[in-house]
Design a protein around this motif. Structure first.
Motif, PDB file in Angstrom:
ATOM      1  N   PHE A  73       0.821  -1.225   0.000  1.00  0.00           N
ATOM      2  CA  PHE A  73       0.000   0.000   0.000  1.00  0.00           C
ATOM      3  C   PHE A  73       0.849   1.266   0.000  1.00  0.00           C
ATOM      4  O   PHE A  73       0.304   2.367   0.102  1.00  0.00           O
ATOM      5  CB  PHE A  73      -0.923   0.006   1.220  1.00  0.00           C
ATOM      6  CG  PHE A  73      -2.075  -0.951   1.095  1.00  0.00           C
ATOM      7  CD1 PHE A  73      -3.230  -0.578   0.427  1.00  0.00           C
ATOM      8  CD2 PHE A  73      -1.988  -2.228   1.616  1.00  0.00           C
ATOM      9  CE1 PHE A  73      -4.294  -1.460   0.303  1.00  0.00           C
ATOM     10  CE2 PHE A  73      -3.050  -3.119   1.495  1.00  0.00           C
ATOM     11  CZ  PHE A  73      -4.203  -2.749   0.839  1.00  0.00           C
ATOM     12  N   GLY A  74       2.164   1.100  -0.121  1.00  0.00           N
ATOM     13  CA  GLY A  74       3.030   2.261  -0.255  1.00  0.00           C
ATOM     14  C   GLY A  74       3.300   3.010   1.021  1.00  0.00           C
ATOM     15  O   GLY A  74       3.800   4.153   0.968  1.00  0.00           O
ATOM     16  N   ARG A  75       2.993   2.444   2.158  1.00  0.00           N
ATOM     17  CA  ARG A  75       3.220   3.145   3.434  1.00  0.00           C
ATOM     18  C   ARG A  75       4.539   2.745   4.089  1.00  0.00           C
ATOM     19  O   ARG A  75       5.054   3.481   4.919  1.00  0.00           O
ATOM     20  CB  ARG A  75       2.067   2.863   4.400  1.00  0.00           C
ATOM     21  CG  ARG A  75       0.734   3.459   3.962  1.00  0.00           C
ATOM     22  CD  ARG A  75      -0.251   3.433   5.107  1.00  0.00           C
ATOM     23  NE  ARG A  75      -0.563   2.087   5.538  1.00  0.00           N
ATOM     24  CZ  ARG A  75      -1.599   1.371   5.095  1.00  0.00           C
ATOM     25  NH1 ARG A  75      -2.421   1.894   4.181  1.00  0.00           N
ATOM     26  NH2 ARG A  75      -1.814   0.146   5.534  1.00  0.00           N
ATOM     27  N   GLY A  76       5.064   1.576   3.734  1.00  0.00           N
ATOM     28  CA  GLY A  76       6.296   1.105   4.349  1.00  0.00           C
ATOM     29  C   GLY A  76       7.478   1.217   3.403  1.00  0.00           C
ATOM     30  O   GLY A  76       7.328   1.213   2.172  1.00  0.00           O
ATOM     31  N   SER A  77       8.662   1.333   3.954  1.00  0.00           N
ATOM     32  CA  SER A  77       9.891   1.411   3.156  1.00  0.00           C
ATOM     33  C   SER A  77      10.518   0.025   3.050  1.00  0.00           C
ATOM     34  O   SER A  77      10.353  -0.807   3.942  1.00  0.00           O
ATOM     35  CB  SER A  77      10.886   2.371   3.810  1.00  0.00           C
ATOM     36  OG  SER A  77      11.232   1.918   5.107  1.00  0.00           O
ATOM     37  N   ARG A  78      11.212  -0.225   1.950  1.00  0.00           N
ATOM     38  CA  ARG A  78      11.867  -1.492   1.720  1.00  0.00           C
ATOM     39  C   ARG A  78      13.292  -1.265   1.251  1.00  0.00           C
ATOM     40  O   ARG A  78      13.604  -0.259   0.602  1.00  0.00           O
ATOM     41  CB  ARG A  78      11.108  -2.338   0.692  1.00  0.00           C
ATOM     42  CG  ARG A  78      11.044  -1.735  -0.684  1.00  0.00           C
ATOM     43  CD  ARG A  78      10.146  -2.562  -1.612  1.00  0.00           C
ATOM     44  NE  ARG A  78      10.650  -3.903  -1.784  1.00  0.00           N
ATOM     45  CZ  ARG A  78      11.452  -4.273  -2.773  1.00  0.00           C
ATOM     46  NH1 ARG A  78      11.840  -3.390  -3.683  1.00  0.00           N
ATOM     47  NH2 ARG A  78      11.864  -5.519  -2.875  1.00  0.00           N
ATOM     48  N   THR A  79      14.155  -2.218   1.579  1.00  0.00           N
ATOM     49  CA  THR A  79      15.538  -2.160   1.161  1.00  0.00           C
ATOM     50  C   THR A  79      15.640  -2.597  -0.301  1.00  0.00           C
ATOM     51  O   THR A  79      15.125  -3.657  -0.662  1.00  0.00           O
ATOM     52  CB  THR A  79      16.415  -3.065   2.043  1.00  0.00           C
ATOM     53  OG1 THR A  79      16.261  -2.670   3.411  1.00  0.00           O
ATOM     54  CG2 THR A  79      17.865  -2.967   1.651  1.00  0.00           C
TER      55      THR A  79
END
Length: 377
Positions: free
Chosen positions: A151-157
């Motif tokens: 949903f585009g709210r969390g960041s990912r490496t």
């Protein structure tokens, strides 16, 4: 007068019954009748309904009325005068009857063995519970991280270079799978063609013997079909070798690398989940309650970071070796496929056989039987 009375008393006869009781005097008849009425109206001690000490039937030590012939009825003692067994004595007797000497020691030994055997089981249960608990917490964190990323709210490496190489590998695998599918279809159809040519050559040979006027024509057609069948079997050997090599490359070498990539992606998701958890705890207050949680989150973050970096290094190395192996294998197999196809359709039997020798392709003789399981070991 006193002498007369004493003489009379001396001459009186007293009747003695067999049980030693004296005969009742006439004045006691009324008392005897009253007692008999009371006994008739009272409970009968000879019936089994009167239970003494828990046993039915006639009580021991009590003689039933009327059992002694010729004896007067003896008044039994009232029920209230019967002494019931003491409860404390009965419990002691029951305990003594149910237990044997040393039974208490046996009971203690059995209880001790049960306790000792239950301790390892309890330890295993606690260990399994801890594993399930850790798995549940880890699954919850990873699911939360995955939903946040979707949903585009969390960041990912993100490792752009590595992810690009992974995407190229997946696309290459799909294309190689298509080549493998078409090569197998070609093998199947060409095998049917070779079988048809063999049957046609046998039919021409048979007609050549039975048709003298067309013996020559049937004869060279039969030889042509037999030669095509032989060359077709040689080409089939080359194509089968090509298919086997492509299958090994796609379904073993590439699949092994993709399995490592899958483990790497799972490690990346766990790493980001615990990283996000640590960041959220660091943004909160630092008090005696949250400090242990922060320390634990820091430890878990370090563990998953080390796992993520290790798997990323494994993926990088496997991708490099896979690329080198793919180029080497496909260079050989494509050259074999090209030379074999060209030689077959050019009718150059010598070049076709030379191509198989060049790439160490061994053909199975058509007349050879399948080797036994001992020879295959």
């Amino acid at each position: 007068m006193s002498d007369g009375i004493m003489g009379k008393a001396a001459t009186m006869e007293i009747t003695i019954h067999s049980n030693g009781d004296s005969a009742q005097l006439p004045e006691d008849d009324s008392l005897e009748q009253d007692l008999q009425q009371v006994m008739v109206s009272g409970p009968n001690l000879n019936e089994t309904s009167i239970v003494s000490g828990g046993y039915g039937g006639t009580a021991e030590g009590i003689i039933a009325s009327g059992t002694i012939k010729g004896a007067p009825v003896k008044t039994p003692a009232p029920c209230s005068l019967l002494i019931s067994p003491s409860r404390s004595a009965a419990s002691r007797i029951a305990n003594q009857g149910c237990s044997s000497p040393g039974s208490s020691n046996v009971h203690q030994t059995q209880s001790h063995s049960v306790t000792a055997s239950s301790e390892p089981a309890r330890g295993i249960a606690v260990e399994k519970f801890d594993v399930v608990k850790k798995w549940g917490i880890n699954t919850y964190k990873c699911t939360k991280q995955l939903i946040s990323e979707r949903f585009g709210r969390g960041s990912r490496t993100v490792d752009l270079e590595l992810e690009a190489q992974i995407e190229v590998l997946r696309d290459t695998k799909r294309k190689y799978e298509n080549v493998l599918r078409l090569s197998r279809a070609l093998t199947t159809h060409f095998y049917s063609l070779v079988q048809t040519q063999r049957a046609l050559g046998e039919a021409f040979s048979d007609l050549s013997q039975k048709s003298p006027e067309l013996q020559e024509e049937f004869g060279y057609n039969a030889e042509t079909q037999k030669l095509l069948c032989k060359n077709g079997e040689t080409l089939l050997g080359a194509v089968n070798f090509f298919v086997s090599s492509i299958n090994t490359l796609v379904n073993k070498t590439m699949e092994d690398t993709l399995l490592t990539i899958k483990l790497f992606e799972n490690a990346r998701l766990e790493y980001d989940a615990y990283r996000t958890d640590l960041e959220e705890l660091n943004l909160g207050p630092r008090d005696p309650v949250t400090l242990p949680k922060i320390d634990l989150a820091q430890q878990l973050y370090a563990v998953h970071k080390e796992k993520y970096e290790r798997l990323r290094s494994d993926v990088t190395i496997k991708l490099k070796f896979l690329e080198e192996n793919k180029v080497k294998v496909m260079h050989k197999q494509l050259l074999l496929f090209h030379n074999a196809i060209s030689a077959y359709f050019a009718g150059n039997q010598q070049q076709l056989e030379q191509t198989l020798k060049q790439f160490n392709v061994k053909l199975k003789a058509p007349s050879s039987e399948k080797p036994s399981w001992l020879e295959e070991q």
